[in-house]
Scaffold this active site. Structure first.
Site, mmCIF file in Angstrom:
data_model
loop_
_atom_site.group_PDB
_atom_site.id
_atom_site.type_symbol
_atom_site.label_atom_id
_atom_site.label_comp_id
_atom_site.label_asym_id
_atom_site.label_seq_id
_atom_site.Cartn_x
_atom_site.Cartn_y
_atom_site.Cartn_z
ATOM 1 N N GLU A 16 -4.243 -38.387 3.196
ATOM 2 C CA GLU A 16 -4.770 -37.028 3.167
ATOM 3 C C GLU A 16 -5.560 -36.867 1.868
ATOM 4 O O GLU A 16 -4.962 -36.888 0.789
ATOM 5 C CB GLU A 16 -3.632 -36.013 3.173
ATOM 6 C CG GLU A 16 -2.867 -35.915 4.467
ATOM 7 C CD GLU A 16 -1.792 -34.835 4.383
ATOM 8 O OE1 GLU A 16 -1.765 -33.953 5.256
ATOM 9 O OE2 GLU A 16 -0.986 -34.851 3.444
ATOM 10 N N ASP A 47 0.693 -39.422 2.028
ATOM 11 C CA ASP A 47 0.785 -37.971 2.039
ATOM 12 C C ASP A 47 0.103 -37.419 0.790
ATOM 13 O O ASP A 47 0.304 -37.945 -0.304
ATOM 14 C CB ASP A 47 2.273 -37.590 2.047
ATOM 15 C CG ASP A 47 2.472 -36.108 2.160
ATOM 16 O OD1 ASP A 47 2.097 -35.548 3.192
ATOM 17 O OD2 ASP A 47 2.998 -35.506 1.200
#
Ligand code: CA
Length: 674
Positions: A389, A360
């Site tokens: 990400e 994340d």
């Protein structure tokens, strides 16, 4: 998580923030060296025995708390937050800032807390960052050996073999969403154990659960946060509660609310492993979404309680910086934080047989840490798959050129990043509800989609100046690019299309939906599906559902029957991809040599693949039409057969040559037999 993600949304804002961040950092480095020095003076502990360890001579507990004057261990009969300890013990000071104590046999099965005394103050009681078993709400550690908490047959558990990374098809799923619908047919609703239920169906006899996953043919299930997080109260599980789980508490422990008994630390461990085994038995690998970039809060959790000021990044004024957008950000560049991440990830691989990790807000972490993680994990699991990400949610004190940003993916050769280029290229910007994409007749976004088709690698046919969110190739190899059109963040694709195209008919939405997935599932790189997208999942138009009720978030299995044609299309596309190496070329130079774009109308993307020897097809022709009218498109020389027309598979008997009509909001896939 990208609630407040800035990347790819606004170039100018991003450029401004990054420039400012560099400026602030330079100033910080020049004027305030003390803040850095204090942490640097902490002795680093290199041993791998932090937390509770179980050996032949019994159990030991060890904690790193270099500022502490003393560390107090309390032992409790239960995990109730108000219960009193029946034993207290000072840990003995050990080497390199550590403290330790022996844990007698009689304490196995009891609960514990640790509290450091720093500057004369007794700090909050916590289980410690290395806790591997906890009681309700993760407040106290549970003294037990996780290796002994195993489901039946665990010793035979084996990850499904992975051929090449380019074979991967990812399916992103929230554990509770999977089974919580009243008509899911699963007994263990909202629990890890739902994954162990075979033969489940809707009342209409449509396969659900793990049988559905098998039917779709996905290779990797990517679970939204499954480590212990803060926001769901594990003492009130009789009440409906929902959260995505991006608020970490205990990184090395499974979340309690998905277990049948969060109080007994062994239960969540055993049931999590049962889930992993069930997926492995179904031929599916397991990816965890890991959120080391921040913690659900700072005060009262293990990092801050035991080593205040160390594990987080701070602004010059001493306040917590916030690149996560959630109030704090961790400092992966600090050696003991980096060590923590590496050991935690290795633990999930070794103890729970996890096959991959999705980071994340990966750009909150530094590139050196991500590369160190990749190297360490690859040494124990060569086929581990790591992606993340490549953006942050807000500014960070970490210099821009050290952040694990998407544009620096080429500096992390063993790690993949999400392509927001193809995502927004296909459906339009996430930030403007009325924004449309290539599948909605926006030919300006054609180049962004083409960039996704070549897996964000360097390709002579891409005009990088016309790609929406990148101005250069960022993947060295296609396996470094995750192609997708929707995920848990923002609107589901169905909702996005419905909102952005208010005049579109149901059939138009269906066509655009299938076209977007046809593009993702035939693109080079790694395709990624949001769970339920195959039956046009809806959240009723809700945009950010991170704490919305089950009624918004759950997978509504009745849609599987309602949209059977979309399910079939997605399933067939996955099967097509798996059957044809042409759609999953393993190297960028292969893509450059074999994949050529063809001249076409501006609403159409057409390309030709000279298929590799291993493919039963010798040549492949692919054309996508995002426009509102059928478009006659020239075929390369020779006789072709169609494998796909409009939005579905077709019989390959019809021979075509010269040109072909590519249906509006549709695709043609044609081939020559070898
Ligand atoms: Ca929890």
């Amino acid at each position: 998580m990208m609630i407040k993600e800035i990347s790819a949304r606004n170039y100018f804002l991003r450029a401004f923030i990054l420039t400012s961040a560099l400026g602030v950092l330079l100033i910080t480095a020049c004027t305030n060296p003390e803040a850095v020095d204090e942490k640097d003076k902490f002795p680093q502990y290199e041993g791998t025995d932090l937390g509770l360890t179980f050996g032949e001579e019994g159990a030991r507990i060890k904690v790193w708390s270099p500022q502490a004057e003393s560390v107090l261990l309390k032992v409790f009969e239960d995990d109730h937050p108000d219960s009193q300890p029946f034993r207290e013990k000072e840990l003995a000071k050990s080497d390199r800032g550590t403290w330790e104590a022996e844990i007698g046999e009689e304490l196995i099965g009891k609960y514990y807390s640790l509290s450091a005394k720093i500057d004369g103050t007794q700090r909050p009681e916590v289980p410690g960052p290395y806790a591997k078993a906890v009681g309700t709400n993760g407040l106290r550690g549970h003294i037990l050996n996780p290796a002994e908490a195993v489901p039946e047959g665990w010793e035979d558990d084996a990850s499904p073999p992975l051929g090449e990374f380019s074979d991967i098809v990812i399916y992103e799923l929230h554990i509770r969403d999977f089974s919580i619908h009243p008509e899911s047919g699963m007994e263990h609703k909202g629990k890890y154990l739902a994954f162990t239920e075979k033969g489940t169906t809707t009342p209409g006899d449509i396969a659900t659960g793990i049988d559905h996953l098998r039917e779709m043919g996905v290779t990797h299930v990517h679970l939204l946060p499954a480590f212990d997080y803060l926001s769901v109260d594990e003492s009130r599980l009789d009440e409906p509660q929902f959260n995505w789980g991006y608020d970490p508490q205990n990184f090395n422990v499974p979340e309690g609310s998905y277990s049948t008994n969060p109080s007994d630390g062994a239960v969540r461990i055993r049931e999590f492993k049962a889930m992993v085994k069930a997926l492995h038995d179904a031929g599916i690998c397991v990816v965890m979404d890991v959120v080391y970039n921040h913690t659900g809060k700072v005060e009262g959790l293990s990092f801050d309680a035991l080593v205040p000021g160390y594990y987080y990044r701070y602004r010059e004024d001493g306040s917590l910086s916030n690149a996560s957008g959630c109030g704090n950000e961790t400092a992966s560049e600090q050696p003991m934080m980096r060590k923590f991440m590496i050991e935690s990830l290795k633990y999930w691989v070794e103890e729970y047989h996890i096959d991959g990790f999705r980071f994340d807000l990966m750009a909150v972490h530094d590139i050196a840490t991500m590369n160190a993680i990749e190297k360490e994990l690859r040494s124990i699991r060569p086929d581990i798959f790591i992606y993340g990400e490549g953006w942050t949610a807000d500014d960070s004190p970490l210099p821009e050129n050290k952040r694990a940003l998407k544009k620096y993916t080429y500096r992390m050769p063993g790690i993949a990043a999400f392509s927001d280029d193809i995502r927004d290229g296909l459906k339009g910007s996430w930030s403007r509800e009325d924004s449309r994409g290539f599948v909605g007749n926006v030919s300006l976004l054609r180049e962004s989609v083409k960039f996704g088709i070549v897996g964000a690698t360097e390709h002579e046919w891409i005009d990088y100046d016309r790609v929406n969110n990148s101005n250069a190739p960022w993947a060295l190899e296609p396996q470094q690019c995750i192609g997708y059109v929707s995920c848990h963040d923002n609107h589901t694709l169905f909702d996005k299309l419905t909102i952005a195209h208010p005049d579109a008919s149901e059939d138009d939405i269906r066509k655009m939906h299938i076209l977007a997935h046809a593009i993702v599932l035939t693109s080079q790189g790694i395709p990624f599906l949001h769970a339920g997208a195959e039956f046009m999942r809806t959240k009723g138009g809700e945009e950010n559902s991170y704490k919305s009720p089950d009624t918004v978030n759950r997978l509504d299995w009745s849609r599987k029957a309602q949209h059977a044609d979309v399910v079939t299309a997605c399933r067939d596309l996955i099967a097509l991809r798996k059957a044809h190496p042409a759609f999953r070329l393993g190297a960028a130079h292969e893509i450059r040599a074999r994949l050529k774009f063809l001249p076409s109308d501006t609403t159409v993307i057409a390309y030709h693949i000279d298929a590799p020897e291993s493919d039963p097809w010798s040549e492949v022709f692919v054309a996508f039409n995002g426009g509102h009218a059928d478009k006659e498109t020239k075929l390369p020389e020779g006789a072709w057969r169609k494998a796909w027309r409009g939005s579905g598979s077709v019989d390959d008997s019809e021979e075509i040559s010269g040109s072909v009509s590519v249906p509006e909001k549709g695709a043609i896939i044609a081939f020559k037999k070898r």
